[in-house]
Motif scaffolding. Structure first.
Motif, PDB file in Angstrom:
ATOM      1  N   GLY A  26       0.807  -1.218   0.000  1.00 16.68           N
ATOM      2  CA  GLY A  26       0.000   0.000   0.000  1.00 16.68           C
ATOM      3  C   GLY A  26       0.840   1.267   0.000  1.00 16.68           C
ATOM      4  O   GLY A  26       0.391   2.321  -0.437  1.00 16.68           O
ATOM      5  N   VAL A  27       2.070   1.175   0.464  1.00 13.72           N
ATOM      6  CA  VAL A  27       2.978   2.325   0.464  1.00 13.72           C
ATOM      7  C   VAL A  27       3.517   2.570  -0.938  1.00 13.72           C
ATOM      8  O   VAL A  27       3.859   3.690  -1.290  1.00 13.72           O
ATOM      9  CB  VAL A  27       4.141   2.078   1.458  1.00 13.72           C
ATOM     10  CG1 VAL A  27       5.174   3.190   1.390  1.00 13.72           C
ATOM     11  CG2 VAL A  27       3.613   1.928   2.876  1.00 13.72           C
ATOM     12  N   CYS A  35      12.113   6.593  -1.402  1.00 17.02           N
ATOM     13  CA  CYS A  35      13.550   6.768  -1.183  1.00 17.02           C
ATOM     14  C   CYS A  35      13.889   8.226  -0.892  1.00 17.02           C
ATOM     15  O   CYS A  35      14.670   8.525   0.026  1.00 17.02           O
ATOM     16  CB  CYS A  35      14.334   6.259  -2.390  1.00 17.02           C
ATOM     17  SG  CYS A  35      14.295   4.462  -2.558  1.00 17.02           S
ATOM     18  N   GLN A  36      13.284   9.147  -1.628  1.00 19.48           N
ATOM     19  CA  GLN A  36      13.539  10.574  -1.402  1.00 19.48           C
ATOM     20  C   GLN A  36      13.080  10.994  -0.004  1.00 19.48           C
ATOM     21  O   GLN A  36      13.771  11.740   0.689  1.00 19.48           O
ATOM     22  CB  GLN A  36      12.837  11.412  -2.467  1.00 19.48           C
ATOM     23  CG  GLN A  36      13.453  11.277  -3.837  1.00 19.48           C
ATOM     24  CD  GLN A  36      12.630  11.962  -4.916  1.00 19.48           C
ATOM     25  OE1 GLN A  36      11.452  12.266  -4.749  1.00 19.48           O
ATOM     26  NE2 GLN A  36      13.257  12.193  -6.066  1.00 19.48           N
ATOM     27  N   GLN A  37      11.926  10.512   0.413  1.00 17.17           N
ATOM     28  CA  GLN A  37      11.395  10.882   1.716  1.00 17.17           C
ATOM     29  C   GLN A  37      12.267  10.321   2.845  1.00 17.17           C
ATOM     30  O   GLN A  37      12.515  10.994   3.838  1.00 17.17           O
ATOM     31  CB  GLN A  37       9.950  10.402   1.878  1.00 17.17           C
ATOM     32  CG  GLN A  37       9.297  10.891   3.150  1.00 17.17           C
ATOM     33  CD  GLN A  37       9.276  12.413   3.235  1.00 17.17           C
ATOM     34  OE1 GLN A  37       8.919  13.109   2.301  1.00 17.17           O
ATOM     35  NE2 GLN A  37       9.668  12.945   4.379  1.00 17.17           N
ATOM     36  N   LEU A  38      12.735   9.093   2.688  1.00 22.82           N
ATOM     37  CA  LEU A  38      13.608   8.498   3.706  1.00 22.82           C
ATOM     38  C   LEU A  38      14.929   9.255   3.821  1.00 22.82           C
ATOM     39  O   LEU A  38      15.436   9.476   4.918  1.00 22.82           O
ATOM     40  CB  LEU A  38      13.847   7.021   3.407  1.00 22.82           C
ATOM     41  CG  LEU A  38      12.632   6.123   3.624  1.00 22.82           C
ATOM     42  CD1 LEU A  38      12.874   4.747   3.024  1.00 22.82           C
ATOM     43  CD2 LEU A  38      12.276   6.023   5.110  1.00 22.82           C
ATOM     44  N   GLU A  39      15.482   9.663   2.685  1.00 24.36           N
ATOM     45  CA  GLU A  39      16.712  10.458   2.701  1.00 24.36           C
ATOM     46  C   GLU A  39      16.485  11.790   3.401  1.00 24.36           C
ATOM     47  O   GLU A  39      17.326  12.246   4.183  1.00 24.36           O
ATOM     48  CB  GLU A  39      17.227  10.674   1.278  1.00 24.36           C
ATOM     49  CG  GLU A  39      17.780   9.416   0.655  1.00 24.36           C
ATOM     50  CD  GLU A  39      18.160   9.569  -0.805  1.00 24.36           C
ATOM     51  OE1 GLU A  39      18.005  10.684  -1.365  1.00 24.36           O
ATOM     52  OE2 GLU A  39      18.618   8.573  -1.397  1.00 24.36           O
ATOM     53  N   GLN A  58      11.011   6.096  14.440  1.00 25.22           N
ATOM     54  CA  GLN A  58       9.563   6.218  14.660  1.00 25.22           C
ATOM     55  C   GLN A  58       8.994   7.399  13.877  1.00 25.22           C
ATOM     56  O   GLN A  58       7.958   7.276  13.213  1.00 25.22           O
ATOM     57  CB  GLN A  58       9.263   6.379  16.152  1.00 25.22           C
ATOM     58  CG  GLN A  58       7.790   6.529  16.476  1.00 25.22           C
ATOM     59  CD  GLN A  58       7.000   5.258  16.233  1.00 25.22           C
ATOM     60  OE1 GLN A  58       7.502   4.165  16.494  1.00 25.22           O
ATOM     61  NE2 GLN A  58       5.784   5.380  15.744  1.00 25.22           N
ATOM     62  N   GLN A  59       9.660   8.532  13.940  1.00 22.36           N
ATOM     63  CA  GLN A  59       9.192   9.715  13.211  1.00 22.36           C
ATOM     64  C   GLN A  59       9.212   9.469  11.703  1.00 22.36           C
ATOM     65  O   GLN A  59       8.288   9.873  10.994  1.00 22.36           O
ATOM     66  CB  GLN A  59      10.064  10.926  13.552  1.00 22.36           C
ATOM     67  CG  GLN A  59       9.890  11.429  14.965  1.00 22.36           C
ATOM     68  CD  GLN A  59      10.952  12.459  15.349  1.00 22.36           C
ATOM     69  OE1 GLN A  59      12.108  12.354  14.933  1.00 22.36           O
ATOM     70  NE2 GLN A  59      10.553  13.441  16.150  1.00 22.36           N
ATOM     71  N   ALA A  60      10.255   8.808  11.215  1.00 18.90           N
ATOM     72  CA  ALA A  60      10.345   8.523   9.780  1.00 18.90           C
ATOM     73  C   ALA A  60       9.222   7.590   9.353  1.00 18.90           C
ATOM     74  O   ALA A  60       8.585   7.810   8.321  1.00 18.90           O
ATOM     75  CB  ALA A  60      11.707   7.909   9.447  1.00 18.90           C
ATOM     76  N   VAL A  96       6.358   8.646   6.597  1.00 18.87           N
ATOM     77  CA  VAL A  96       6.169   7.881   5.359  1.00 18.87           C
ATOM     78  C   VAL A  96       4.753   7.315   5.286  1.00 18.87           C
ATOM     79  O   VAL A  96       4.102   7.380   4.234  1.00 18.87           O
ATOM     80  CB  VAL A  96       7.223   6.758   5.243  1.00 18.87           C
ATOM     81  CG1 VAL A  96       6.862   5.782   4.132  1.00 18.87           C
ATOM     82  CG2 VAL A  96       8.603   7.361   5.002  1.00 18.87           C
ATOM     83  N   ALA A  97       4.246   6.787   6.395  1.00 16.39           N
ATOM     84  CA  ALA A  97       2.886   6.231   6.408  1.00 16.39           C
ATOM     85  C   ALA A  97       1.854   7.315   6.107  1.00 16.39           C
ATOM     86  O   ALA A  97       0.936   7.096   5.308  1.00 16.39           O
ATOM     87  CB  ALA A  97       2.597   5.568   7.748  1.00 16.39           C
ATOM     88  N   ASP A  98       2.006   8.476   6.712  1.00 19.62           N
ATOM     89  CA  ASP A  98       1.071   9.587   6.455  1.00 19.62           C
ATOM     90  C   ASP A  98       1.100   9.995   4.986  1.00 19.62           C
ATOM     91  O   ASP A  98       0.053  10.189   4.359  1.00 19.62           O
ATOM     92  CB  ASP A  98       1.408  10.798   7.331  1.00 19.62           C
ATOM     93  CG  ASP A  98       1.058  10.586   8.790  1.00 19.62           C
ATOM     94  OD1 ASP A  98       0.280   9.655   9.114  1.00 19.62           O
ATOM     95  OD2 ASP A  98       1.578  11.360   9.634  1.00 19.62           O
ATOM     96  N   MET A  99       2.302  10.124   4.437  1.00 19.14           N
ATOM     97  CA  MET A  99       2.420  10.528   3.029  1.00 19.14           C
ATOM     98  C   MET A  99       1.853   9.457   2.097  1.00 19.14           C
ATOM     99  O   MET A  99       1.215   9.773   1.097  1.00 19.14           O
ATOM    100  CB  MET A  99       3.871  10.816   2.685  1.00 19.14           C
ATOM    101  CG  MET A  99       4.393  12.082   3.318  1.00 19.14           C
ATOM    102  SD  MET A  99       6.043  12.496   2.734  1.00 19.14           S
ATOM    103  CE  MET A  99       5.680  12.976   1.051  1.00 19.14           C
ATOM    104  N   ALA A 100       2.069   8.180   2.424  1.00 19.77           N
ATOM    105  CA  ALA A 100       1.549   7.094   1.584  1.00 19.77           C
ATOM    106  C   ALA A 100       0.023   7.123   1.563  1.00 19.77           C
ATOM    107  O   ALA A 100      -0.589   6.926   0.508  1.00 19.77           O
ATOM    108  CB  ALA A 100       2.050   5.748   2.096  1.00 19.77           C
TER     109      ALA A 100
END
Length: 105
Positions: free
Chosen positions: A47-48, A57-61, A71-73, A77-81
């Protein structure tokens, strides 16, 4: 895919096996990767990835560069997905970010 974030750069670690839960019995392939302190290993549900892997990858960087905790990452990522999913066909969103740390002796 699994994503490895090392030295601020995200890279996909993809295997040729089927997703977990598709079949009752699947013989997988094993691959080894050397991990070190500060590395993040990121696991996500399909679903992501409805909108591809580049944004992930860009968001994780970006999260790593901003000093986010795992936890924040994962939450970011979940919110953006969820925001990127089509409203008529939402899918489950699961994100796990694991950080390696040096053992304290």
């Amino acid at each position: 895919p699994t994503v490895l974030v090392r030295a601020g750069k995200a890279q996909l670690v993809e295997g040729s096996s089927l997703p977990v839960g598709i079949l009752e019995q699947v013989v997988g392939r094993q691959e080894q990767t050397q991990l070190g302190p500060g590395d993040w290993v990121v696991l996500v549900s399909d679903g992501v990835l409805q909108d591809g892997t580049q944004w992930l990858c860009q968001q994780l960087e970006l999260c790593k560069a901003c000093g986010h905790t795992p936890q924040q990452a994962a939450e970011r990522v979940a919110d953006m997905a969820r925001q990127r999913q089509p409203s008529q066909r939402p899918d489950d969103v699961t994100v796990a970010v694991m950080a390696l740390e040096r053992a304290v002796g």
